[in-house]
Design a protein around this motif. Sequence first.
Motif, PDB file in Angstrom:
ATOM      1  N   UNK A 197       0.849  -1.156  -0.024  1.00  0.00           N
ATOM      2  CA  UNK A 197       0.154  -0.074  -0.096  1.00  0.00           C
ATOM      3  C   UNK A 197       0.888   1.395   0.164  1.00  0.00           C
ATOM      4  N   UNK A 198       0.507   2.268  -0.960  1.00  0.00           N
ATOM      5  CA  UNK A 198       1.300   3.537  -0.947  1.00  0.00           C
ATOM      6  C   UNK A 198       0.513   4.528  -1.437  1.00  0.00           C
ATOM      7  N   UNK A 199       0.602   5.786  -1.076  1.00  0.00           N
ATOM      8  CA  UNK A 199       0.018   7.143  -1.603  1.00  0.00           C
ATOM      9  C   UNK A 199       0.803   7.574  -2.730  1.00  0.00           C
ATOM     10  N   UNK A 200       2.285   7.077  -2.847  1.00  0.00           N
ATOM     11  CA  UNK A 200       3.330   7.590  -3.706  1.00  0.00           C
ATOM     12  C   UNK A 200       3.197   6.732  -4.946  1.00  0.00           C
ATOM     13  N   UNK A 201       2.691   7.447  -6.258  1.00  0.00           N
ATOM     14  CA  UNK A 201       2.765   6.984  -7.494  1.00  0.00           C
ATOM     15  C   UNK A 201       4.300   6.641  -7.780  1.00  0.00           C
ATOM     16  N   UNK A 202       4.971   7.734  -7.420  1.00  0.00           N
ATOM     17  CA  UNK A 202       6.437   7.600  -8.092  1.00  0.00           C
ATOM     18  C   UNK A 202       7.207   6.184  -7.431  1.00  0.00           C
ATOM     19  N   UNK A 203       6.736   5.986  -6.212  1.00  0.00           N
ATOM     20  CA  UNK A 203       7.246   4.859  -5.630  1.00  0.00           C
ATOM     21  C   UNK A 203       6.809   3.532  -6.431  1.00  0.00           C
ATOM     22  N   UNK A 204       5.437   3.711  -6.556  1.00  0.00           N
ATOM     23  CA  UNK A 204       4.762   2.556  -7.191  1.00  0.00           C
ATOM     24  C   UNK A 204       5.401   2.249  -8.666  1.00  0.00           C
ATOM     25  N   UNK A 205       5.520   3.444  -9.446  1.00  0.00           N
ATOM     26  CA  UNK A 205       6.283   3.164 -10.570  1.00  0.00           C
ATOM     27  C   UNK A 205       7.633   2.584 -10.717  1.00  0.00           C
ATOM     28  N   UNK A 233      -7.029   5.012 -17.262  1.00  0.00           N
ATOM     29  CA  UNK A 233      -8.378   4.606 -17.485  1.00  0.00           C
ATOM     30  C   UNK A 233      -9.674   5.460 -16.868  1.00  0.00           C
ATOM     31  N   UNK A 234      -9.010   6.386 -16.148  1.00  0.00           N
ATOM     32  CA  UNK A 234      -9.868   7.418 -15.767  1.00  0.00           C
ATOM     33  C   UNK A 234      -9.053   8.665 -15.184  1.00  0.00           C
ATOM     34  N   UNK A 235      -9.863   9.764 -14.892  1.00  0.00           N
ATOM     35  CA  UNK A 235      -9.329  11.022 -14.502  1.00  0.00           C
ATOM     36  C   UNK A 235      -8.340  10.854 -13.380  1.00  0.00           C
ATOM     37  N   UNK A 236      -8.986  10.332 -12.355  1.00  0.00           N
ATOM     38  CA  UNK A 236      -8.246  10.084 -10.971  1.00  0.00           C
ATOM     39  C   UNK A 236      -6.928   9.212 -11.181  1.00  0.00           C
ATOM     40  N   UNK A 237      -6.758   8.390 -12.255  1.00  0.00           N
ATOM     41  CA  UNK A 237      -5.473   7.479 -12.490  1.00  0.00           C
ATOM     42  C   UNK A 237      -4.576   8.570 -13.190  1.00  0.00           C
ATOM     43  N   UNK A 238      -5.131   9.426 -14.118  1.00  0.00           N
ATOM     44  CA  UNK A 238      -4.188  10.305 -14.780  1.00  0.00           C
ATOM     45  C   UNK A 238      -3.573  11.394 -13.842  1.00  0.00           C
ATOM     46  N   UNK A 239      -4.433  11.880 -12.751  1.00  0.00           N
ATOM     47  CA  UNK A 239      -4.098  12.762 -11.697  1.00  0.00           C
ATOM     48  C   UNK A 239      -3.068  12.284 -11.052  1.00  0.00           C
ATOM     49  N   UNK A 240      -3.057  10.989 -10.464  1.00  0.00           N
ATOM     50  CA  UNK A 240      -1.992  10.375  -9.679  1.00  0.00           C
ATOM     51  C   UNK A 240      -0.743  10.223 -10.611  1.00  0.00           C
ATOM     52  N   UNK A 241      -0.666   9.823 -11.839  1.00  0.00           N
ATOM     53  CA  UNK A 241       0.298   9.819 -12.866  1.00  0.00           C
ATOM     54  C   UNK A 241       0.880  11.195 -12.695  1.00  0.00           C
ATOM     55  N   UNK A 242       0.119  12.262 -12.834  1.00  0.00           N
ATOM     56  CA  UNK A 242       0.811  13.512 -13.026  1.00  0.00           C
ATOM     57  C   UNK A 242       1.794  14.035 -11.996  1.00  0.00           C
ATOM     58  N   UNK A 243       1.460  13.451 -10.840  1.00  0.00           N
ATOM     59  CA  UNK A 243       2.338  14.040  -9.688  1.00  0.00           C
ATOM     60  C   UNK A 243       3.857  13.513  -9.920  1.00  0.00           C
ATOM     61  N   UNK A 244       4.256  12.531 -10.123  1.00  0.00           N
ATOM     62  CA  UNK A 244       5.583  12.415 -10.355  1.00  0.00           C
ATOM     63  C   UNK A 244       6.200  13.210 -11.390  1.00  0.00           C
ATOM     64  N   UNK A 245       5.281  13.308 -12.464  1.00  0.00           N
ATOM     65  CA  UNK A 245       5.702  13.970 -13.809  1.00  0.00           C
ATOM     66  C   UNK A 245       6.014  15.710 -13.357  1.00  0.00           C
ATOM     67  N   UNK A 246       5.135  16.093 -12.313  1.00  0.00           N
ATOM     68  CA  UNK A 246       5.108  17.673 -12.029  1.00  0.00           C
ATOM     69  C   UNK A 246       6.367  17.572 -11.242  1.00  0.00           C
TER      70      UNK A 246
END
Length: 258
Positions: A197-205, A233-246
């Motif tokens: 379990x993580x809230x950190x998408x960069x860690x997951x990637x 597949x959904x805006x919420x997924x895209x938003x999580x993926x945008x965090x490490x990009x930002x």
Amino acid sequence: MLARVIELREVVKRYGAGRAAVDGVSLRVARGECVFLVGGSGCGKTTTLKMVNRLIEPSAGRVLFDGRDTRDFAPHELRRRIGYCFQQVGLFPHLSVGRNVAIAPQLLDWPPERVRARVDALLERVELPPEEFRERRPAELSGGQQQRVGLARALAAEPAALLLDEPFGALDPLTRDRLQQFFAGVRRELGVTVLFVSHDMAEALLLADRIAVMDAGRLLQVGTPRELLAAPAAPAVAELLATPRRQSEAVERLQEGA
């Protein structure tokens, strides 16, 4: 197909009459696979994790471990077969590092010589030499060292699977980065099955074989890091993926302005 170690089938958890905290989640984790559960606070990821080892009981649906319904196991028997490590670590402060790591094997009545050999081997594996750290108390360790002891303790009884709940979340960025790299190496070496379990998408990637994104108790998408990046597949997924990009873009701007 790899044998499944953990399987959730339409699992639901309700507290009272309100919206379900977990709502119809189905997920499979293969032997040797590392699957991340990610999402914002309150999305249901930790509740889902805790239903695997019966720290929380489902309201509906089934959880299977190695093909058996987890309700067929006594809770203590199940938890001895599934390692668990979380953010607060939870080391017993009155016990030495070695005795903390030895708890599960001792509960399983391993012979003392086997327990000692396992403790020393794991301390070596987590880069805490036993001759230096075995007799220390948790208060004498740094946060990163305590987290390594927690990981060693979770692995001590040779579990078939490992549940990790934000294990690096409370650490400073440098220690967190070192432990992420360390965890990736240990997992590859041991071939252990992990639900993380993580809230950190960069860690997951960085660490996951597959990522399961949750929102409001439901699974939005499950796929490899490459699949999620290519087609959220959904805006919420895209938003999580945008965090490490930002974060990466911010670093690049700072470097360009240096």
